[in-house]
Design a protein around this motif. Structure first.
Motif, PDB file in Angstrom:
ATOM      1  N   UNK A   1     -24.026  18.195 -63.838  1.00 45.25           N
ATOM      2  CA  UNK A   1     -23.660  18.469 -65.228  1.00 45.25           C
ATOM      3  C   UNK A   1     -22.164  18.330 -65.483  1.00 45.25           C
ATOM      4  N   UNK A   2     -21.499  17.585 -64.596  1.00 45.90           N
ATOM      5  CA  UNK A   2     -20.059  17.281 -64.719  1.00 45.90           C
ATOM      6  C   UNK A   2     -19.187  18.534 -64.709  1.00 45.90           C
ATOM      7  N   UNK A   3     -19.704  19.611 -64.111  1.00 47.28           N
ATOM      8  CA  UNK A   3     -19.007  20.892 -64.210  1.00 47.28           C
ATOM      9  C   UNK A   3     -17.653  20.889 -63.505  1.00 47.28           C
ATOM     10  N   UNK A   4     -17.625  20.410 -62.262  1.00 47.16           N
ATOM     11  CA  UNK A   4     -16.362  20.403 -61.522  1.00 47.16           C
ATOM     12  C   UNK A   4     -15.335  19.541 -62.243  1.00 47.16           C
ATOM     13  N   UNK A   5     -15.766  18.366 -62.666  1.00 46.02           N
ATOM     14  CA  UNK A   5     -14.863  17.440 -63.365  1.00 46.02           C
ATOM     15  C   UNK A   5     -14.317  18.075 -64.644  1.00 46.02           C
ATOM     16  N   UNK A   6     -15.196  18.708 -65.421  1.00 46.76           N
ATOM     17  CA  UNK A   6     -14.769  19.339 -66.678  1.00 46.76           C
ATOM     18  C   UNK A   6     -13.775  20.462 -66.433  1.00 46.76           C
ATOM     19  N   UNK A   7     -14.043  21.289 -65.415  1.00 49.24           N
ATOM     20  CA  UNK A   7     -13.148  22.409 -65.122  1.00 49.24           C
ATOM     21  C   UNK A   7     -11.771  21.913 -64.690  1.00 49.24           C
TER      22      UNK A   7
ATOM     23  N   UNK B   1     -36.799  22.492 -62.994  1.00 50.98           N
ATOM     24  CA  UNK B   1     -35.460  22.476 -63.594  1.00 50.98           C
ATOM     25  C   UNK B   1     -34.716  21.195 -63.217  1.00 50.98           C
ATOM     26  N   UNK B   2     -33.940  20.695 -64.144  1.00 50.18           N
ATOM     27  CA  UNK B   2     -33.265  19.408 -63.943  1.00 50.18           C
ATOM     28  C   UNK B   2     -31.750  19.548 -64.036  1.00 50.18           C
ATOM     29  N   UNK B   3     -31.075  18.571 -63.447  1.00 50.49           N
ATOM     30  CA  UNK B   3     -29.622  18.465 -63.537  1.00 50.49           C
ATOM     31  C   UNK B   3     -29.267  17.024 -63.870  1.00 50.49           C
ATOM     32  N   UNK B   4     -28.059  16.822 -64.352  1.00 51.64           N
ATOM     33  CA  UNK B   4     -27.522  15.477 -64.559  1.00 51.64           C
ATOM     34  C   UNK B   4     -26.464  15.239 -63.488  1.00 51.64           C
ATOM     35  N   UNK B   5     -26.520  14.065 -62.849  1.00 52.20           N
ATOM     36  CA  UNK B   5     -25.559  13.732 -61.804  1.00 52.20           C
ATOM     37  C   UNK B   5     -24.445  12.864 -62.374  1.00 52.20           C
ATOM     38  N   UNK B   6     -23.207  13.227 -62.068  1.00 52.66           N
ATOM     39  CA  UNK B   6     -22.029  12.505 -62.562  1.00 52.66           C
ATOM     40  C   UNK B   6     -21.225  11.960 -61.386  1.00 52.66           C
ATOM     41  N   UNK B   7     -20.430  10.953 -61.672  1.00 59.01           N
ATOM     42  CA  UNK B   7     -19.611  10.317 -60.643  1.00 59.01           C
ATOM     43  C   UNK B   7     -18.292  11.072 -60.466  1.00 59.01           C
ATOM     44  N   UNK B   8     -17.472  10.570 -59.541  1.00 61.93           N
ATOM     45  CA  UNK B   8     -16.175  11.196 -59.287  1.00 61.93           C
ATOM     46  C   UNK B   8     -15.200  10.994 -60.437  1.00 61.93           C
ATOM     47  N   UNK B   9     -15.499  10.052 -61.348  1.00 63.02           N
ATOM     48  CA  UNK B   9     -14.634   9.866 -62.522  1.00 63.02           C
ATOM     49  C   UNK B   9     -15.290  10.373 -63.806  1.00 63.02           C
ATOM     50  N   UNK B  10     -16.276  11.266 -63.664  1.00 62.02           N
ATOM     51  CA  UNK B  10     -16.864  11.938 -64.810  1.00 62.02           C
ATOM     52  C   UNK B  10     -17.863  11.133 -65.613  1.00 62.02           C
ATOM     53  N   UNK B  11     -18.374  10.043 -65.056  1.00 61.05           N
ATOM     54  CA  UNK B  11     -19.355   9.219 -65.769  1.00 61.05           C
ATOM     55  C   UNK B  11     -20.768   9.567 -65.307  1.00 61.05           C
ATOM     56  N   UNK B  12     -21.694   9.560 -66.273  1.00 60.12           N
ATOM     57  CA  UNK B  12     -23.081   9.907 -65.979  1.00 60.12           C
ATOM     58  C   UNK B  12     -23.708   8.859 -65.067  1.00 60.12           C
ATOM     59  N   UNK B  13     -24.277   9.317 -63.957  1.00 60.11           N
ATOM     60  CA  UNK B  13     -24.962   8.424 -63.029  1.00 60.11           C
ATOM     61  C   UNK B  13     -26.474   8.474 -63.202  1.00 60.11           C
ATOM     62  N   UNK B  14     -27.004   9.693 -63.371  1.00 63.61           N
ATOM     63  CA  UNK B  14     -28.455   9.859 -63.494  1.00 63.61           C
ATOM     64  C   UNK B  14     -28.736  11.169 -64.209  1.00 63.61           C
ATOM     65  N   UNK B  15     -29.562  11.112 -65.252  1.00 61.21           N
ATOM     66  CA  UNK B  15     -29.878  12.321 -66.010  1.00 61.21           C
ATOM     67  C   UNK B  15     -31.295  12.793 -65.706  1.00 61.21           C
ATOM     68  N   UNK B  16     -31.533  14.068 -65.961  1.00 59.21           N
ATOM     69  CA  UNK B  16     -32.869  14.637 -65.812  1.00 59.21           C
ATOM     70  C   UNK B  16     -33.419  14.606 -64.401  1.00 59.21           C
ATOM     71  N   UNK B  17     -32.566  14.872 -63.416  1.00 59.49           N
ATOM     72  CA  UNK B  17     -32.996  14.832 -62.015  1.00 59.49           C
ATOM     73  C   UNK B  17     -33.535  16.205 -61.618  1.00 59.49           C
ATOM     74  N   UNK B  18     -34.783  16.258 -61.189  1.00 60.00           N
ATOM     75  CA  UNK B  18     -35.315  17.539 -60.724  1.00 60.00           C
ATOM     76  C   UNK B  18     -34.648  17.916 -59.406  1.00 60.00           C
TER      77      UNK B  18
END
Length: 440
Positions: free
Chosen positions: A249-255, A6-23
């Motif tokens: 998956x930017x969840x905290x930032x989105x919420x 299973x993979x996740x996408x990592x986002x920065x503190x300002x909601x920008x994608x840092x790395x996608x498809x990280x196991x």
């Protein structure tokens, strides 16, 4: 450790994608090189307040508090001889010429950050080997540089070592570590969780999400160390770390973004449940009268969502008031509302709520022993939630506008001026994402 697909996408503190498809395994504190560097430097870097030592000796203010020993003052030109003292410290601390010993200077050399060579810790039973080597070397370097006699050497020792050995720890020492001594740990594996919230706040420059990432990294590493991430529980810890600590998956930032302007703790509950339904993490189950129960086929992933929601609710509520004190009640009632809304377990299967009840009492209720910033994951009040409570407290204190008795600037300024200048401590989210590329 287990291999995860299973993979996740990592986002920065300002909601920008840092790395996608990280196991999931690639963010593990056992695997990610940036996380390993955080743990390594936490154990073997030591603060030396060289300017503070000079002032303490000049005034005779030795040890903790307002103690002043008249007649024991030493007026030494330590800062004028700083280069010679630093060179002598390095010479004594290193094991081999050209090894990984390093001394970083800050504030014109008034503050030093000494990185003790790995060999000293590899050949020691505990991480004490770092601070004892540096404290002894600093004492010896000053005594040697100024030809201090046998009657005054103990005064130099008191400035560097504080109250030790008549106190169990180095009380009032001007040589210090992020970590407390092992005797102060609440039990097996608590060392990395024994870092005060205010230290983390200052190391990350009051950036709430970067502070969360650093605290969550240390807390998660501690959980691994105490055996709480073995077998199926490894995925449990990694998911919580990913979604709460690293904004997966930017969840905290989105919420936070969805609720930041007019939202409340209750509206964050609503947003989280909607997100969980949308992502098919939970689905409607049986009905009991007017109440709709929900089911989940993946309680570990649900727990990670609730951990992220707990953090988002903290940021929304404590951020709106710019007060840290509300963090305990936020953690309590967000999770209470989650259980009432879904019929599913709250964060860490109720341990977050239990932690929050005791935390409310000890941080600012009728006991009122201190603000949230002086707590840590090793404290008898806040130790119970498995790595998910302290990151929320860090976020609250980062957003606090000076309402605490013990402010980050008051208790931990030196941490920001030293450790806060190192990338893995200052911006852990970015460094951990970069670390994924370095994993074979």
């Amino acid at each position: 450790m287990a291999a995860y697909s299973e993979t996740i996408d990592l986002y920065s503190d300002d909601g920008k994608l840092l790395k996608s498809g990280v196991t999931l395994d690639k963010i593990s504190p056992l695997v990610n090189p940036a996380t390993s560097k955080i743990i390594d430097l936490t154990k073997r870097t030591i603060n030396v307040n060289l300017g503070g030592i000079q002032n303490a000796l000049k005034t005779g203010k030795l040890g903790k508090g307002k103690s002043k020993i008249r007649g024991r003052e030493l007026d030494l030109a330590i800062m004028e001889n700083k280069d010679a003292i630093v060179a002598r410290i390095k010479e004594m601390v290193q094991v081999e010429e050209g090894d990984d010993t390093e001394i970083l200077e800050f504030n014109n050399g008034q503050l030093l950050l000494v990185q003790v060579p790995k060999k000293r810790l590899m050949n020691a039973a505990t991480y004490d080997a770092a601070i004892t080597a540096v404290a002894s070397a600093t004492t010896y370097a000053i005594v040697d540089q100024f030809n201090i006699d046998a009657f005054n050497a103990s005064t130099v020792k008191a400035a560097c070592w504080g109250g030790y050995p008549h106190t169990m720890d180095m009380e009032g020492a001007l040589v210090s570590s992020i970590l407390s001594i092992p005797q102060n740990n609440e039990g097996i594996g608590f060392a990395l969780r024994n870092v005060p919230v205010n230290h983390v706040v200052m190391m990350t420059g009051r950036n709430s999400l970067q502070g969360v990432a650093l605290a969550s990294t240390l807390e998660t590493a501690g959980e691994f160390e105490m055996g709480a991430a073995i077998g199926a529980f490894e995925r449990y810890q990694l998911l919580s770390y990913a979604y709460q600590g690293l904004n997966a998956n930017n969840m905290v930032y989105d919420l936070v973004k969805a609720n930041g302007e007019t939202g409340t703790v209750g509206s964050v509950v609503q947003s989280l449940v909607e997100r969980a339904i949308e992502d098919k993490v939970i689905l409607p189950g049986k009905k009991g009268g007017y109440f709709q129960f929900y089911d989940t086929k993946d309680p570990m992933l649900w727990n990670a969502y609730v951990a992220a929601g707990s953090l988002a609710a903290t940021i929304v509520n404590c951020g709106a008031g710019r007060f840290a004190q509300a963090v305990s009640s936020t953690l309590l009632y967000f999770n209470d509302l989650i259980e009432h809304e879904t019929g599913l377990p709250s964060c860490d299967f109720g341990r977050m709520m239990g932690t929050a009840v005791g935390f409310s009492f000890f941080s600012h209720s009728i006991y009122g022993g201190g603000g949230p910033g002086i707590f840590n994951g090793n404290h008898v009040v806040t130790r119970h939630a498995n790595g998910v409570a302290i990151p929320c407290v860090v976020a609250a204190c980062a957003l606090d506008a000076g309402t605490q008795m013990f402010t980050p600037e008051g208790t931990s300024k030196v941490m920001g001026e030293t450790y806060g200048k190192i990338d893995v401590f200052n911006k852990p989210m970015d460094q951990i994402a970069k670390g994924v590329d370095l994993i074979a």
